[in-house]
Design a protein around this motif. Structure first.
Motif, PDB file in Angstrom:
ATOM      1  N   SER A 131       0.819  -1.203   0.000  1.00  0.00           N
ATOM      2  CA  SER A 131       0.000   0.000   0.000  1.00  0.00           C
ATOM      3  C   SER A 131       0.857   1.259   0.000  1.00  0.00           C
ATOM      4  N   ASP A 132       2.091   1.169   0.491  1.00  0.00           N
ATOM      5  CA  ASP A 132       2.978   2.323   0.580  1.00  0.00           C
ATOM      6  C   ASP A 132       4.187   2.232  -0.344  1.00  0.00           C
ATOM      7  N   LEU A 133       4.576   1.020  -0.725  1.00  0.00           N
ATOM      8  CA  LEU A 133       5.807   0.800  -1.484  1.00  0.00           C
ATOM      9  C   LEU A 133       5.527  -0.062  -2.697  1.00  0.00           C
ATOM     10  N   PHE A 134       6.403   0.010  -3.691  1.00  0.00           N
ATOM     11  CA  PHE A 134       6.341  -0.956  -4.779  1.00  0.00           C
ATOM     12  C   PHE A 134       7.748  -1.256  -5.268  1.00  0.00           C
ATOM     13  N   LEU A 135       7.951  -2.488  -5.712  1.00  0.00           N
ATOM     14  CA  LEU A 135       9.253  -2.913  -6.209  1.00  0.00           C
ATOM     15  C   LEU A 135       9.484  -2.308  -7.586  1.00  0.00           C
ATOM     16  N   ASP A 136      10.533  -1.485  -7.699  1.00  0.00           N
ATOM     17  CA  ASP A 136      10.839  -0.821  -8.970  1.00  0.00           C
ATOM     18  C   ASP A 136      11.752  -1.666  -9.842  1.00  0.00           C
ATOM     19  N   GLY A 137      12.700  -2.395  -9.238  1.00  0.00           N
ATOM     20  CA  GLY A 137      13.594  -3.217 -10.039  1.00  0.00           C
ATOM     21  C   GLY A 137      14.734  -3.782  -9.213  1.00  0.00           C
ATOM     22  N   ILE A 138      15.490  -4.686  -9.826  1.00  0.00           N
ATOM     23  CA  ILE A 138      16.663  -5.299  -9.205  1.00  0.00           C
ATOM     24  C   ILE A 138      17.893  -4.913 -10.021  1.00  0.00           C
ATOM     25  N   ILE A 139      18.885  -4.306  -9.355  1.00  0.00           N
ATOM     26  CA  ILE A 139      20.139  -3.892  -9.987  1.00  0.00           C
ATOM     27  C   ILE A 139      21.237  -4.831  -9.503  1.00  0.00           C
ATOM     28  N   THR A 140      21.947  -5.455 -10.425  1.00  0.00           N
ATOM     29  CA  THR A 140      23.055  -6.331 -10.063  1.00  0.00           C
ATOM     30  C   THR A 140      24.371  -5.735 -10.561  1.00  0.00           C
TER      31      THR A 140
ATOM     32  N   VAL B 105      23.486 -26.963  -6.767  1.00  0.00           N
ATOM     33  CA  VAL B 105      22.594 -25.803  -6.802  1.00  0.00           C
ATOM     34  C   VAL B 105      23.317 -24.631  -7.464  1.00  0.00           C
ATOM     35  N   LEU B 106      22.545 -23.657  -7.925  1.00  0.00           N
ATOM     36  CA  LEU B 106      23.114 -22.483  -8.575  1.00  0.00           C
ATOM     37  C   LEU B 106      23.785 -21.590  -7.547  1.00  0.00           C
ATOM     38  N   ASN B 107      24.955 -21.065  -7.884  1.00  0.00           N
ATOM     39  CA  ASN B 107      25.630 -20.176  -6.939  1.00  0.00           C
ATOM     40  C   ASN B 107      24.961 -18.803  -6.921  1.00  0.00           C
ATOM     41  N   GLU B 108      25.276 -18.023  -5.888  1.00  0.00           N
ATOM     42  CA  GLU B 108      24.585 -16.759  -5.656  1.00  0.00           C
ATOM     43  C   GLU B 108      24.841 -15.747  -6.765  1.00  0.00           C
ATOM     44  N   ALA B 109      26.082 -15.675  -7.272  1.00  0.00           N
ATOM     45  CA  ALA B 109      26.403 -14.704  -8.320  1.00  0.00           C
ATOM     46  C   ALA B 109      25.590 -14.978  -9.576  1.00  0.00           C
ATOM     47  N   LEU B 110      25.392 -16.230  -9.896  1.00  0.00           N
ATOM     48  CA  LEU B 110      24.604 -16.610 -11.060  1.00  0.00           C
ATOM     49  C   LEU B 110      23.143 -16.211 -10.878  1.00  0.00           C
ATOM     50  N   ARG B 111      22.601 -16.438  -9.695  1.00  0.00           N
ATOM     51  CA  ARG B 111      21.216 -16.053  -9.413  1.00  0.00           C
ATOM     52  C   ARG B 111      21.050 -14.540  -9.475  1.00  0.00           C
ATOM     53  N   GLN B 112      22.035 -13.801  -8.987  1.00  0.00           N
ATOM     54  CA  GLN B 112      21.953 -12.345  -9.002  1.00  0.00           C
ATOM     55  C   GLN B 112      21.895 -11.805 -10.432  1.00  0.00           C
ATOM     56  N   VAL B 113      22.686 -12.394 -11.328  1.00  0.00           N
ATOM     57  CA  VAL B 113      22.650 -11.989 -12.735  1.00  0.00           C
ATOM     58  C   VAL B 113      21.324 -12.382 -13.371  1.00  0.00           C
ATOM     59  N   ALA B 114      20.847 -13.579 -13.074  1.00  0.00           N
ATOM     60  CA  ALA B 114      19.622 -14.086 -13.695  1.00  0.00           C
ATOM     61  C   ALA B 114      18.397 -13.268 -13.318  1.00  0.00           C
ATOM     62  N   LEU B 115      18.363 -12.718 -12.104  1.00  0.00           N
ATOM     63  CA  LEU B 115      17.179 -12.011 -11.623  1.00  0.00           C
ATOM     64  C   LEU B 115      17.233 -10.507 -11.869  1.00  0.00           C
TER      65      LEU B 115
ATOM     66  N   GLU C  53      14.401 -25.330 -13.706  1.00  0.00           N
ATOM     67  CA  GLU C  53      14.200 -24.400 -12.589  1.00  0.00           C
ATOM     68  C   GLU C  53      14.075 -22.987 -13.158  1.00  0.00           C
ATOM     69  N   ILE C  54      12.890 -22.421 -13.055  1.00  0.00           N
ATOM     70  CA  ILE C  54      12.646 -21.079 -13.587  1.00  0.00           C
ATOM     71  C   ILE C  54      12.950 -20.053 -12.493  1.00  0.00           C
ATOM     72  N   LEU C  55      13.894 -19.153 -12.784  1.00  0.00           N
ATOM     73  CA  LEU C  55      14.246 -18.095 -11.843  1.00  0.00           C
ATOM     74  C   LEU C  55      13.431 -16.833 -12.084  1.00  0.00           C
ATOM     75  N   ARG C  56      13.200 -16.522 -13.351  1.00  0.00           N
ATOM     76  CA  ARG C  56      12.487 -15.286 -13.713  1.00  0.00           C
ATOM     77  C   ARG C  56      11.704 -15.546 -14.990  1.00  0.00           C
ATOM     78  N   MET C  57      10.517 -14.993 -15.078  1.00  0.00           N
ATOM     79  CA  MET C  57       9.694 -15.122 -16.276  1.00  0.00           C
ATOM     80  C   MET C  57       8.951 -13.821 -16.503  1.00  0.00           C
ATOM     81  N   LYS C  58       8.806 -13.462 -17.763  1.00  0.00           N
ATOM     82  CA  LYS C  58       8.006 -12.301 -18.119  1.00  0.00           C
ATOM     83  C   LYS C  58       7.324 -12.593 -19.439  1.00  0.00           C
ATOM     84  N   GLY C  59       6.038 -12.258 -19.539  1.00  0.00           N
ATOM     85  CA  GLY C  59       5.319 -12.576 -20.763  1.00  0.00           C
ATOM     86  C   GLY C  59       4.302 -11.519 -21.134  1.00  0.00           C
TER      87      GLY C  59
END
Length: 400
Positions: free
Chosen positions: A175-184, A203-213, A332-338
């Motif tokens: 109600s007060d905030l919204f997610l604008d984006g993720i900067i890696t 499992v996927l390492n953290e640096a890889l997940r940070q880039v993917a998202l 394993e889907i990390l991010r999807m947009k359609g």
């Protein structure tokens, strides 16, 4: 649905940003606010004052992530010290033996981290925390009106997905905030090494997940590598996430307009889904060759319409159920947009997912019937475009 998946649900977009009644001020004589007690005890026969609603706008939250030493704290220090004319609240998460700026802002005499908000000379606010920053943001909202943006730094070993979901689909914060984006932020010198690190458990390492998202990827410290090394890193990053905008920097200095007001999660992104779909292919229209065979971006497009119920069923199947590639590997889907064409609707629908959470928003009107198309982009591990496309195809509305 099995295991803990039963606890994962999509919060409908109509509830994602609930509408509350705004507070009202009773205005009396110029320069004086009449409180309820004044009105109750007043014997005057003054006219009933007009009710003036107080406008309240939601504040964008941008998550800054990146592996240890990539330069994200340097970026935030730049924001905290430069005269850029923007009112930004910055939540710093971790501090090393770094600059005097860090220590003066964050560390007390006993080495403890300050958790109160400090107002800086350039109009920004600063706070340091030891957790994901939600408590700090709740305290920050008491200072509302002093800032226009919130930047939240994660630890270098954090997966930004769970943190992003707090601000994306949390009903109370929404109600007060919204997610604008993720900067890696990616370090040119050692970034590829971190991305390619293999974990023993598979499992996927953290640096890889940070880039993917990421919605924006800052390729930092370009002055420390050769042009050939830089191009190799950029090609590798794009093969993982062709969805994100890339910015090349030295000492993390960048135009803030490139990382703020992204609107990446509300269907109003600066980059249209059509542009996203195009950049995931080469100039001759062929799919990009992926350097990292575990995490890739895959895209497809299909004509036809899909009902809202079938769209939810499709997302639940690919995100919540176990789906395997042709070679038998679990996807394993990390991010999807359609970009989705929904039956009996004249407007585009944007569907998005981070890990197992998904949401959709209705956006602009389709210009004409022939232009209606479904375009989907997936980032994840062991993705099989043909399998994903076949699953989507079975949910298409045959009657349309």
């Amino acid at each position: 649905m099995t295991g803990d998946q039963s606890t994962v649900r999509r919060i409908p977009s109509t509830r994602r940003h609930p509408t509350f009644l705004k507070p009202v001020l009773f205005l009396g004589a110029p320069g004086r606010m009449i409180q309820s007690g004044d009105m109750a005890s007043s014997d005057d026969d003054d006219e009933i004052p007009d009710l003036v609603p107080v406008e309240s706008t939601r504040v964008p939250v941008t998550i800054i992530t990146g592996f240890l030493g990539a330069g994200k704290t340097t970026l935030l220090n730049y924001i905290l010290t430069e005269q850029h004319g923007k009112r930004i609240a910055v939540i710093l998460n971790e501090f090393g033996e770094g600059s005097a700026v860090e220590k003066s802002l964050s560390v007390g005499q006993e080495g403890e981290l300050y958790e109160e908000w400090l107002e800086l000379r350039n109009g920004c606010l600063c706070c340091s925390v030891k957790d994901n920053g939600v408590k700090a943001i709740e305290n920050l909202m008491t200072k509302r009106g002093k800032f226009d943006y919130i930047l939240l730094e994660t630890t270098g070993l954090a997966d930004p997905g769970p943190i992003a979901s707090i601000f994306w689909l949390d009903e109370e914060l929404g109600s007060d905030l919204f997610l604008d984006g993720i900067i890696t932020v990616v370090d040119c010198k050692y970034g590829l090494q971190h991305i390619q690190e293999q974990k023993t458990d598979g499992v996927l390492n953290e640096a890889l997940r940070q880039v993917a998202l990421a919605d924006v990827i800052i390729i930092n410290k370009t002055d420390l590598v050769s042009e050939e090394e830089l191009n190799h890193l950029v090609l590798h990053v794009k093969s993982i996430n062709s969805f994100a905008r890339l910015i090349k920097t030295q000492q993390s200095r960048t135009d803030l307009s490139l990382i703020l007001d992204l609107n990446a999660y509300d269907g109003q992104s600066k980059n249209s889904i059509e542009d996203t779909f195009k950049i995931s292919k080469t100039e001759d229209g062929k799919p990009r060759q992926h350097l990292d065979q575990s995490v890739t971006t895959v895209t497809f497009e299909l004509p036809g319409n899909i009902t809202s119920e079938s769209l939810d069923s499709f997302l639940q199947e690919v995100l919540w159920e176990k789906v395997y590639s042709v070679s038998g590997q679990l996807m394993e889907i990390l991010r999807m947009k359609g970009l989705i064409s929904v039956t009996d609707s004249d407007r585009r629908v944007i569907a998005q997912a981070v890990h197992q959470l998904f949401d959709r928003q209705t956006t602009s009107v389709w210009e004409s019937e022939p232009n209606r198309i479904n375009r989907l982009v997936f980032i994840g591990k062991n993705l099989d475009s043909e399998i994903l496309e076949s699953i989507f195809r079975k949910y298409l509305d045959d009657s349309s």
